[in-house]
Design a protein around this motif. Structure first.
Motif, PDB file in Angstrom:
ATOM      1  N   PHE A   1     -34.429-162.072 -22.860  1.00  0.00           N
ATOM      2  CA  PHE A   1     -34.958-163.206 -23.626  1.00  0.00           C
ATOM      3  C   PHE A   1     -36.430-163.471 -23.330  1.00  0.00           C
ATOM      4  O   PHE A   1     -37.108-164.171 -24.065  1.00  0.00           O
ATOM      5  CB  PHE A   1     -34.115-164.451 -23.342  1.00  0.00           C
ATOM      6  CG  PHE A   1     -32.642-164.157 -23.377  1.00  0.00           C
ATOM      7  CD1 PHE A   1     -32.017-163.814 -24.565  1.00  0.00           C
ATOM      8  CD2 PHE A   1     -31.874-164.156 -22.206  1.00  0.00           C
ATOM      9  CE1 PHE A   1     -30.660-163.505 -24.599  1.00  0.00           C
ATOM     10  CE2 PHE A   1     -30.525-163.851 -22.232  1.00  0.00           C
ATOM     11  CZ  PHE A   1     -29.917-163.521 -23.421  1.00  0.00           C
ATOM     12  N   GLU A   2     -36.911-162.950 -22.212  1.00  0.00           N
ATOM     13  CA  GLU A   2     -38.303-163.166 -21.837  1.00  0.00           C
ATOM     14  C   GLU A   2     -39.067-161.847 -21.703  1.00  0.00           C
ATOM     15  O   GLU A   2     -40.262-161.844 -21.388  1.00  0.00           O
ATOM     16  CB  GLU A   2     -38.366-163.941 -20.507  1.00  0.00           C
ATOM     17  CG  GLU A   2     -37.714-165.314 -20.581  1.00  0.00           C
ATOM     18  CD  GLU A   2     -37.623-166.030 -19.229  1.00  0.00           C
ATOM     19  OE1 GLU A   2     -37.584-167.264 -19.218  1.00  0.00           O
ATOM     20  OE2 GLU A   2     -37.577-165.335 -18.197  1.00  0.00           O
TER      21      GLU A   2
ATOM     22  N   ILE B   1     -48.104-159.898 -21.672  1.00  0.00           N
ATOM     23  CA  ILE B   1     -49.235-160.366 -20.858  1.00  0.00           C
ATOM     24  C   ILE B   1     -49.413-159.552 -19.575  1.00  0.00           C
ATOM     25  O   ILE B   1     -50.415-159.698 -18.884  1.00  0.00           O
ATOM     26  CB  ILE B   1     -49.101-161.858 -20.487  1.00  0.00           C
ATOM     27  CG1 ILE B   1     -47.845-162.115 -19.628  1.00  0.00           C
ATOM     28  CG2 ILE B   1     -49.096-162.739 -21.736  1.00  0.00           C
ATOM     29  CD1 ILE B   1     -47.999-163.286 -18.693  1.00  0.00           C
TER      30      ILE B   1
ATOM     31  N   GLU C   1     -27.713-156.783 -19.622  1.00  0.00           N
ATOM     32  CA  GLU C   1     -28.895-157.584 -19.956  1.00  0.00           C
ATOM     33  C   GLU C   1     -30.190-156.890 -19.520  1.00  0.00           C
ATOM     34  O   GLU C   1     -31.196-156.936 -20.227  1.00  0.00           O
ATOM     35  CB  GLU C   1     -28.797-158.984 -19.323  1.00  0.00           C
ATOM     36  CG  GLU C   1     -27.751-159.847 -20.013  1.00  0.00           C
ATOM     37  CD  GLU C   1     -27.806-161.329 -19.629  1.00  0.00           C
ATOM     38  OE1 GLU C   1     -28.537-161.691 -18.689  1.00  0.00           O
ATOM     39  OE2 GLU C   1     -27.107-162.120 -20.287  1.00  0.00           O
TER      40      GLU C   1
ATOM     41  N   SER D   1     -42.236-161.404 -24.280  1.00  0.00           N
ATOM     42  CA  SER D   1     -43.407-162.256 -24.044  1.00  0.00           C
ATOM     43  C   SER D   1     -44.065-161.906 -22.715  1.00  0.00           C
ATOM     44  O   SER D   1     -45.290-161.924 -22.599  1.00  0.00           O
ATOM     45  CB  SER D   1     -43.017-163.737 -24.081  1.00  0.00           C
ATOM     46  OG  SER D   1     -42.035-164.009 -23.100  1.00  0.00           O
ATOM     47  N   PHE D   2     -43.254-161.561 -21.720  1.00  0.00           N
ATOM     48  CA  PHE D   2     -43.853-161.261 -20.428  1.00  0.00           C
ATOM     49  C   PHE D   2     -44.521-159.888 -20.434  1.00  0.00           C
ATOM     50  O   PHE D   2     -45.617-159.720 -19.890  1.00  0.00           O
ATOM     51  CB  PHE D   2     -42.826-161.359 -19.298  1.00  0.00           C
ATOM     52  CG  PHE D   2     -43.502-161.561 -17.973  1.00  0.00           C
ATOM     53  CD1 PHE D   2     -44.000-162.808 -17.631  1.00  0.00           C
ATOM     54  CD2 PHE D   2     -43.703-160.509 -17.100  1.00  0.00           C
ATOM     55  CE1 PHE D   2     -44.671-163.000 -16.429  1.00  0.00           C
ATOM     56  CE2 PHE D   2     -44.374-160.690 -15.896  1.00  0.00           C
ATOM     57  CZ  PHE D   2     -44.862-161.946 -15.572  1.00  0.00           C
TER      58      PHE D   2
ATOM     59  N   ALA E   1     -43.983-159.482 -10.733  1.00  0.00           N
ATOM     60  CA  ALA E   1     -43.043-160.456 -11.297  1.00  0.00           C
ATOM     61  C   ALA E   1     -41.835-159.704 -11.816  1.00  0.00           C
ATOM     62  O   ALA E   1     -41.960-158.818 -12.653  1.00  0.00           O
ATOM     63  CB  ALA E   1     -43.699-161.267 -12.412  1.00  0.00           C
ATOM     64  N   MET E   2     -40.667-160.056 -11.267  1.00  0.00           N
ATOM     65  CA  MET E   2     -39.426-159.399 -11.637  1.00  0.00           C
ATOM     66  C   MET E   2     -38.802-160.185 -12.808  1.00  0.00           C
ATOM     67  O   MET E   2     -38.054-161.142 -12.581  1.00  0.00           O
ATOM     68  CB  MET E   2     -38.475-159.399 -10.437  1.00  0.00           C
ATOM     69  CG  MET E   2     -38.656-158.243  -9.462  1.00  0.00           C
ATOM     70  SD  MET E   2     -40.328-158.047  -8.778  1.00  0.00           S
ATOM     71  CE  MET E   2     -40.182-156.440  -7.987  1.00  0.00           C
ATOM     72  N   ILE E   3     -39.120-159.791 -14.019  1.00  0.00           N
ATOM     73  CA  ILE E   3     -38.588-160.476 -15.207  1.00  0.00           C
ATOM     74  C   ILE E   3     -37.654-159.498 -15.895  1.00  0.00           C
ATOM     75  O   ILE E   3     -38.098-158.583 -16.597  1.00  0.00           O
ATOM     76  CB  ILE E   3     -39.739-160.902 -16.159  1.00  0.00           C
ATOM     77  CG1 ILE E   3     -40.813-161.698 -15.407  1.00  0.00           C
ATOM     78  CG2 ILE E   3     -39.190-161.670 -17.358  1.00  0.00           C
ATOM     79  CD1 ILE E   3     -40.368-163.034 -14.864  1.00  0.00           C
ATOM     80  N   ASP E   4     -36.350-159.686 -15.689  1.00  0.00           N
ATOM     81  CA  ASP E   4     -35.408-158.653 -16.124  1.00  0.00           C
ATOM     82  C   ASP E   4     -34.362-159.141 -17.106  1.00  0.00           C
ATOM     83  O   ASP E   4     -33.308-158.521 -17.247  1.00  0.00           O
ATOM     84  CB  ASP E   4     -34.755-157.986 -14.907  1.00  0.00           C
ATOM     85  CG  ASP E   4     -34.006-158.969 -14.031  1.00  0.00           C
ATOM     86  OD1 ASP E   4     -34.009-160.175 -14.329  1.00  0.00           O
ATOM     87  OD2 ASP E   4     -33.408-158.511 -13.034  1.00  0.00           O
ATOM     88  N   ASN E   5     -34.655-160.254 -17.805  1.00  0.00           N
ATOM     89  CA  ASN E   5     -33.720-160.695 -18.837  1.00  0.00           C
ATOM     90  C   ASN E   5     -34.301-160.375 -20.217  1.00  0.00           C
ATOM     91  O   ASN E   5     -35.527-160.331 -20.389  1.00  0.00           O
ATOM     92  CB  ASN E   5     -33.415-162.192 -18.684  1.00  0.00           C
ATOM     93  CG  ASN E   5     -34.604-163.059 -19.014  1.00  0.00           C
ATOM     94  OD1 ASN E   5     -34.955-163.237 -20.181  1.00  0.00           O
ATOM     95  ND2 ASN E   5     -35.269-163.592 -17.991  1.00  0.00           N
TER      96      ASN E   5
END
Lengths: 287, 287, 287
Positions: free
Chosen positions: B70-71, B78, B92, B74-75, B64-68
């Protein structure tokens, strides 16, 4: 610059010779690209980033996608060439583009501007393209709609795709030579307007599938930049178009649908050789 | 840590046994990867995003590419592992990297740092890499130029490519083990410096075409992260390199140009098996 | 809307007829897509950008990835459809999404919302998804976890992947029809909840390899948008899923590993025909 009609046979001979000279320069440029493996600074869009890097690596160059404003100056300073593409700009990329363009202009490093989507609908990037043109890119490339509009004409586009044919509009791009050494318009045939050769060069080849693969134009812009690190602007532009046209033609002989065509295209970009260039290059000198 | 010269035959025997133990651990790790399909949080560059995700999926992990910013917290909380790659950072993403690294460090979740382009020319990312190193990444990986420079040496690089060979510089990376469990230097041969094994491991295989495909190093970093979710850091690092080396070797047997090689490489990443690992892994224990 | 149990034979006949009508509409939509080549405005993630553009081009549409807030309004105004995907949002993209969604809603242009990763862990995008739902997307699509959670249920997800099966949860999506014309849940079978057809449509086909290729769901969302430019929302959604299911099925007959499967998949997206749709479409009307 006149339209290529009513050409006498003596002119045809002249052109035949000139084509041979160009072909020799293209072979030389391709050889130099393999030897020098120039470092190409790319500021490109999110659709093209991976693809353009793979095309440059396959062709023999060394790409680096440095698109933040904090490193743009130092990196542009050491790059052998710069490619700026306006496909999906962010505010930070826009700043990086200006900084990098100013840096290479000051150093005399060749650079390519690809004003993707230029036109009244996409004003933000078009304003930036106008500013970048004033920094005198070495080469400007785009599709027929983009280049014609950038040159001051009113032409329709369809998003980032052209609605006019390259052979209809290439002469409209002439005013852009006031700002750069070379203008390239890609399409079914590609047209290259060269200031130092004082000629229009037409490149044939490729495949009708090429526009069906996204970011091929963007990758072509990056490849022009790579070649501009090893030869003069006009020969660099011609070489990159010939490289693409031959790879597209040979790839299409192997694969007639988009997925496998694109795989074969990257293979053929990498499998280029002096012999293939001599055998397959379809270069015409118009003027 | 000494250079692997003048090794006595008893030491050779020791090494032979050790290699077998490692091989067993690699097979075990690969099997666990298929079973657990760990969720890997990736903050990576625009060139590698699609490719690294496809490599992780092909290998058995869940990317999962979560690169901001703001998340990121939390990411990262998990995720089973985190991969940070400094290829084309934005402001960012830089914030997201710091937040995610702090989160996983606090939780004891393994994470990988790939300091793409580390060096004096690319100062912004290099400063961030320095900060991230102080957060103690589980594993640091890169090419020879990057790792050697990160370890405090003066080495030239060419953009994001190395100009030195991995086997020349891997011992220079030793000081980095003060900050992490494992350091990996990729190149013609890959070298892995392991703190807990107190050894240098050399992995052979792959193909000369691998550096001709962009983002393979970035994808390797993400794969190390995936493996680190299912086994200890050193075995994770070795397993990912072995997985890549075998896939590269088998892909090259099928395809000798970059486009089709890369397709075959993804196939072989996916078609890995315990048998292939046992048959093809080329692991040497140096020390 | 009731669960499809205890169906009488007269109802079965009804459904058989309805399936034929749908099939005709799918063929018509595919033909129109080739003819009109609609301009599709995509705001998508960094993993999907290249892939979604290639899928749209292969399918016959004309994609443009315009994801900055400064051009979102003018471009959304001329686009034939809009696709919004929340995969890897940036602050600028978030602004562009809101502007573009407001623009197309005001103009009556169809648009698709793909709330990638919707759920309590990824709050920033989920808040944006909630806001976008209130702007009444024409179609909402996602995997089972995303859609079920968006509809107000508590469902686990694994990063951006679903942990529940589409056939378990599709009826939970019913409340979303208060905000849109059509909801699509992709999975082993795809389920489409249509307000105007007052039915649930099940599409079978594809391959188990499809979830092993990243961004296929994102590309499907973009393809739904493309079809929504040439036919009614429900038929557009069905057509895109049928197009994907057939291409996936035929690609798998050629290639059983992820790299070559994906190449064949793009080929088959491009090689679609009315005949293939009639021969291979597996559409069931449930209600």
């Amino acid at each position: 610059m006149n339209h290529p009609e009513n050409i006498s046979s003596s002119q045809l001979d002249q052109r035949h010779i000139q084509t041979d000279v160009i072909l020799e320069k293209v072979v030389e440029a391709w050889t130099e690209l393999q030897t020098q493996q120039p470092l190409v600074h790319c500021i490109t869009n999110s659709v093209a980033a991976n693809y353009a890097a793979n095309v440059l690596l396959a062709a023999g160059a060394s790409p680096a996608m440095i698109d933040n404003p904090f490193e743009a100056e130092s990196f542009a300073s050491i790059a052998a060439a710069l490619s700026i593409n306006l496909g999906t700009p962010t505010t930070e990329q826009m700043q990086a583009m200006q900084i990098a363009a100013q840096t290479v202009t000051a150093k005399g490093t060749p650079w390519v501007l690809d004003p993707v989507g230029y036109g009244p609908i996409l004003k933000w990037r078009s304003d930036m393209a106008d500013q970048l043109v004033l920094l005198n890119p070495t080469i400007i490339r785009g599709n027929a709609s983009e280049i014609s509009t950038l040159a001051g004409n009113q032409v329709e586009s369809k998003g980032v795709d052209s609605t006019v044919s390259s052979n209809q509009v290439y002469l409209q791009a002439l005013p852009l030579l006031a700002h750069c050494e070379c203008v390239a318009i890609s399409g079914e045939s590609d047209f290259i307007l060269s200031k130092d050769l004082n000629a229009v060069i037409q490149i044939n080849g490729g495949s009708y599938l090429q526009p069906k693969v996204t970011a091929t134009g963007c990758a072509l812009g990056a490849l022009i930049a790579a070649y501009s690190a090893v030869t003069k602007p006009s020969f660099a532009t011609i070489s990159a178009h010939v490289h693409f046209a031959i790879a597209g033609k040979l790839a299409f002989e192997q694969s007639q649908s988009v997925g496998s065509f694109n795989v074969a295209f990257l293979d053929e970009i990498h499998n280029m050789s002096a012999d293939k260039i001599v055998q397959y290059a379809d270069i015409q000198v118009l003027k």
